[in-house]
Motif scaffolding. Sequence first.
Motif, PDB file in Angstrom:
ATOM      1  N   ASP A 335      18.770 -18.161 -10.428  1.00 23.58           N
ATOM      2  CA  ASP A 335      19.897 -18.494  -9.578  1.00 23.58           C
ATOM      3  C   ASP A 335      19.310 -18.996  -8.262  1.00 23.58           C
ATOM      4  N   VAL A 336      20.147 -19.483  -7.362  1.00 22.13           N
ATOM      5  CA  VAL A 336      19.611 -20.117  -6.163  1.00 22.13           C
ATOM      6  C   VAL A 336      18.793 -19.148  -5.320  1.00 22.13           C
ATOM      7  N   ALA A 337      19.153 -17.862  -5.311  1.00 25.65           N
ATOM      8  CA  ALA A 337      18.380 -16.896  -4.527  1.00 25.65           C
ATOM      9  C   ALA A 337      16.943 -16.805  -5.020  1.00 25.65           C
ATOM     10  N   ASP A 338      16.749 -16.979  -6.330  1.00 29.43           N
ATOM     11  CA  ASP A 338      15.393 -16.913  -6.891  1.00 29.43           C
ATOM     12  C   ASP A 338      14.521 -18.059  -6.399  1.00 29.43           C
ATOM     13  N   VAL A 339      15.142 -19.201  -6.091  1.00 32.69           N
ATOM     14  CA  VAL A 339      14.382 -20.359  -5.628  1.00 32.69           C
ATOM     15  C   VAL A 339      13.637 -20.043  -4.334  1.00 32.69           C
ATOM     16  N   PHE A 340      14.266 -19.217  -3.488  1.00 34.69           N
ATOM     17  CA  PHE A 340      13.652 -18.904  -2.192  1.00 34.69           C
ATOM     18  C   PHE A 340      12.395 -18.057  -2.339  1.00 34.69           C
ATOM     19  N   ASP A 341      12.215 -17.423  -3.496  1.00 38.64           N
ATOM     20  CA  ASP A 341      11.018 -16.615  -3.741  1.00 38.64           C
ATOM     21  C   ASP A 341      10.088 -17.258  -4.763  1.00 38.64           C
ATOM     22  N   CYS A 342      10.348 -18.492  -5.134  1.00 41.41           N
ATOM     23  CA  CYS A 342       9.577 -19.136  -6.198  1.00 41.41           C
ATOM     24  C   CYS A 342       8.255 -19.666  -5.652  1.00 41.41           C
ATOM     25  N   PRO A 343       7.128 -19.300  -6.267  1.00 44.30           N
ATOM     26  CA  PRO A 343       5.834 -19.780  -5.771  1.00 44.30           C
ATOM     27  C   PRO A 343       5.662 -21.287  -5.889  1.00 44.30           C
ATOM     28  N   HIS A 344       6.284 -21.890  -6.892  1.00 41.83           N
ATOM     29  CA  HIS A 344       6.206 -23.354  -7.008  1.00 41.83           C
ATOM     30  C   HIS A 344       6.886 -24.020  -5.817  1.00 41.83           C
ATOM     31  N   ILE A 345       8.082 -23.566  -5.478  1.00 44.19           N
ATOM     32  CA  ILE A 345       8.827 -24.150  -4.361  1.00 44.19           C
ATOM     33  C   ILE A 345       8.022 -24.022  -3.070  1.00 44.19           C
ATOM     34  N   ALA A 346       7.386 -22.869  -2.894  1.00 45.69           N
ATOM     35  CA  ALA A 346       6.570 -22.662  -1.693  1.00 45.69           C
ATOM     36  C   ALA A 346       5.355 -23.576  -1.690  1.00 45.69           C
ATOM     37  N   ALA A 347       4.664 -23.646  -2.820  1.00 44.17           N
ATOM     38  CA  ALA A 347       3.448 -24.453  -2.889  1.00 44.17           C
ATOM     39  C   ALA A 347       3.742 -25.934  -2.702  1.00 44.17           C
ATOM     40  N   ARG A 348       4.877 -26.395  -3.213  1.00 46.39           N
ATOM     41  CA  ARG A 348       5.222 -27.810  -3.132  1.00 46.39           C
ATOM     42  C   ARG A 348       6.014 -28.145  -1.856  1.00 46.39           C
ATOM     43  N   GLU A 349       6.234 -27.140  -1.000  1.00 44.64           N
ATOM     44  CA  GLU A 349       6.955 -27.334   0.269  1.00 44.64           C
ATOM     45  C   GLU A 349       8.318 -27.991   0.034  1.00 44.64           C
ATOM     46  N   MET A 350       9.066 -27.415  -0.904  1.00 38.58           N
ATOM     47  CA  MET A 350      10.359 -27.978  -1.268  1.00 38.58           C
ATOM     48  C   MET A 350      11.528 -27.334  -0.530  1.00 38.58           C
ATOM     49  N   TRP A 359      23.392 -23.546  14.302  1.00 39.16           N
ATOM     50  CA  TRP A 359      23.313 -22.760  13.072  1.00 39.16           C
ATOM     51  C   TRP A 359      22.095 -21.840  13.039  1.00 39.16           C
ATOM     52  N   GLY A 360      21.125 -22.085  13.897  1.00 33.72           N
ATOM     53  CA  GLY A 360      19.875 -21.336  13.816  1.00 33.72           C
ATOM     54  C   GLY A 360      18.986 -21.935  12.731  1.00 33.72           C
ATOM     55  N   PRO A 361      17.938 -21.199  12.304  1.00 35.41           N
ATOM     56  CA  PRO A 361      17.053 -21.733  11.262  1.00 35.41           C
ATOM     57  C   PRO A 361      17.803 -21.867   9.928  1.00 35.41           C
ATOM     58  N   ILE A 362      17.874 -23.085   9.415  1.00 39.04           N
ATOM     59  CA  ILE A 362      18.538 -23.373   8.146  1.00 39.04           C
ATOM     60  C   ILE A 362      17.536 -24.047   7.225  1.00 39.04           C
ATOM     61  N   GLN A 363      17.403 -23.513   6.030  1.00 36.73           N
ATOM     62  CA  GLN A 363      16.526 -24.141   5.045  1.00 36.73           C
ATOM     63  C   GLN A 363      17.331 -25.104   4.182  1.00 36.73           C
ATOM     64  N   VAL A 364      16.791 -26.294   4.041  1.00 33.72           N
ATOM     65  CA  VAL A 364      17.410 -27.330   3.214  1.00 33.72           C
ATOM     66  C   VAL A 364      16.373 -27.816   2.208  1.00 33.72           C
ATOM     67  N   ALA A 365      16.846 -28.514   1.186  1.00 34.71           N
ATOM     68  CA  ALA A 365      15.930 -29.049   0.183  1.00 34.71           C
ATOM     69  C   ALA A 365      15.012 -30.078   0.824  1.00 34.71           C
ATOM     70  N   GLY A 366      13.724 -29.982   0.505  1.00 28.21           N
ATOM     71  CA  GLY A 366      12.746 -30.911   1.039  1.00 28.21           C
ATOM     72  C   GLY A 366      12.711 -32.209   0.253  1.00 28.21           C
ATOM     73  N   ASN A 367      11.695 -33.015   0.532  1.00 26.55           N
ATOM     74  CA  ASN A 367      11.558 -34.308  -0.124  1.00 26.55           C
ATOM     75  C   ASN A 367      10.700 -34.164  -1.372  1.00 26.55           C
ATOM     76  N   PRO A 368      11.201 -34.579  -2.551  1.00 29.99           N
ATOM     77  CA  PRO A 368      10.464 -34.347  -3.792  1.00 29.99           C
ATOM     78  C   PRO A 368       9.374 -35.367  -4.083  1.00 29.99           C
ATOM     79  N   ILE A 369       9.272 -36.429  -3.282  1.00 32.08           N
ATOM     80  CA  ILE A 369       8.251 -37.449  -3.534  1.00 32.08           C
ATOM     81  C   ILE A 369       6.994 -37.065  -2.790  1.00 32.08           C
ATOM     82  N   LYS A 370       5.976 -36.679  -3.522  1.00 33.61           N
ATOM     83  CA  LYS A 370       4.699 -36.294  -2.942  1.00 33.61           C
ATOM     84  C   LYS A 370       3.698 -37.427  -3.171  1.00 33.61           C
ATOM     85  N   MET A 371       2.952 -37.786  -2.116  1.00 30.39           N
ATOM     86  CA  MET A 371       2.021 -38.903  -2.210  1.00 30.39           C
ATOM     87  C   MET A 371       0.685 -38.513  -1.592  1.00 30.39           C
TER      88      MET A 371
END
Length: 413
Positions: A335-350, A359-371
């Motif tokens: 579920d979406v809460a699991d994404v915040f603890d996912c090591p892949h998401i952290a490693a890929r800076e997503m 709003w204060g600190p808000i996390q949004v989806a990052g950019n999926p194109i890595k170069m």
Amino acid sequence: MNADPRKAQNSISRPLDGVRVLAVENFIAGPFASMWLADSGAEVVKVESREGGDYSRSTSPVRTADDGTVHGLSFLRSNRNKKSVTLDLKRPEGKQIFIELAREADIVVENLRPGVMDRLGIGYDALREQNPRLIYVAISGFGHTDVKASPYTDYPAFDIVGQAMSGLMYRPERRDDRPTYLGFSMADLQGGILAVQGALLALYQRERTGLGKKVDISLYDASLIQNEISVAMYSAFRKPTPPGVHAVTAPFGTYRARDGYIVIAVLGEHIWKRFCQVIGKPELPDDPRFVDGISRRANSDALNAHIDTWLGTLTRAEAVDALRAGGVPASVVNDVADVFDCPHIAAREMLMTLDDPVWGPIQVAGNPIKMSDVPEPEAGLPPRLGQHTDTVLAAWLRMNAAEIEALRMQEVI
């Protein structure tokens, strides 16, 4: 002493450095397209109305700043790294300024109703006379008739309309025959992705021809291509695919382990044989009911009995580990809460953190194109309404302070 690697990284150019983009946009599809261009280095100038700006600035949920202005969460999702210029496009002076900005631009992105920009006198035909190199990207529900005609062109549309008309709302699993909205703006996001792709293709061709062109993206079209397997299957067999299942294979979908759900994706007979080995049923490939993907799908009740017996003794982690070890694509269902603890998401800076003053600190989806050799895009805050009007008019049109102040007094900006 070694140089700071972050400073060295920030000095590296981005793919679209030097590209100028004018965006006339609201809500999701257009803003996401221009944001991804901004992430890639383009200077994106968002042209907004003087009163309120982009509708997503005031779309709920909102919070109110100390000065009484409302700040919509939606605006944070799709407007990082842009500049905001306010301009009254209904007034001759505002229209003229927009045309002058378009002369300096490489790309215009707009997602207004078809015909609106033309009626304002700033559509593609008008702008290309002033700037033949201009690439004009239009996103709408059903497309623009000057590129590819549709009988639905004049109909209003949001994301859900594209999902509905393309057949996608009959794809999710459900308990009755009621169509199901997918729960996210798939048509808008896919429309934005295709708009960026079209813009980049046009930029590449312009390098050879010296000329721009119009890119026409329909949300209906963007949704239909997501339903392509059902289209091909219906064309071949004239029979709708059952909801929530892969059209050509099994097992493929969600299955319940002892402590929750996993997905299993068997596509191809080589993976089917591996799967049978993993679950301790190496004889199943010889069963005529399971001879190929279509047969397994038709006999899914019998097949699922074997799978349920195997999964009933295992946790999600145990089952997924066994399947992956055996070369079968599988995962737990997050579920979406699991994404915040996912090591892949952290490693890929997503996940990108925007430190918004309201709003204060808000996390949004990052950019999926890595170069390679390109740093992650900055977490630049979305602009305040009209924040960059003066600087853009000065830099792009070489206006002085007195000229800009006169426009402000006339309520053009």
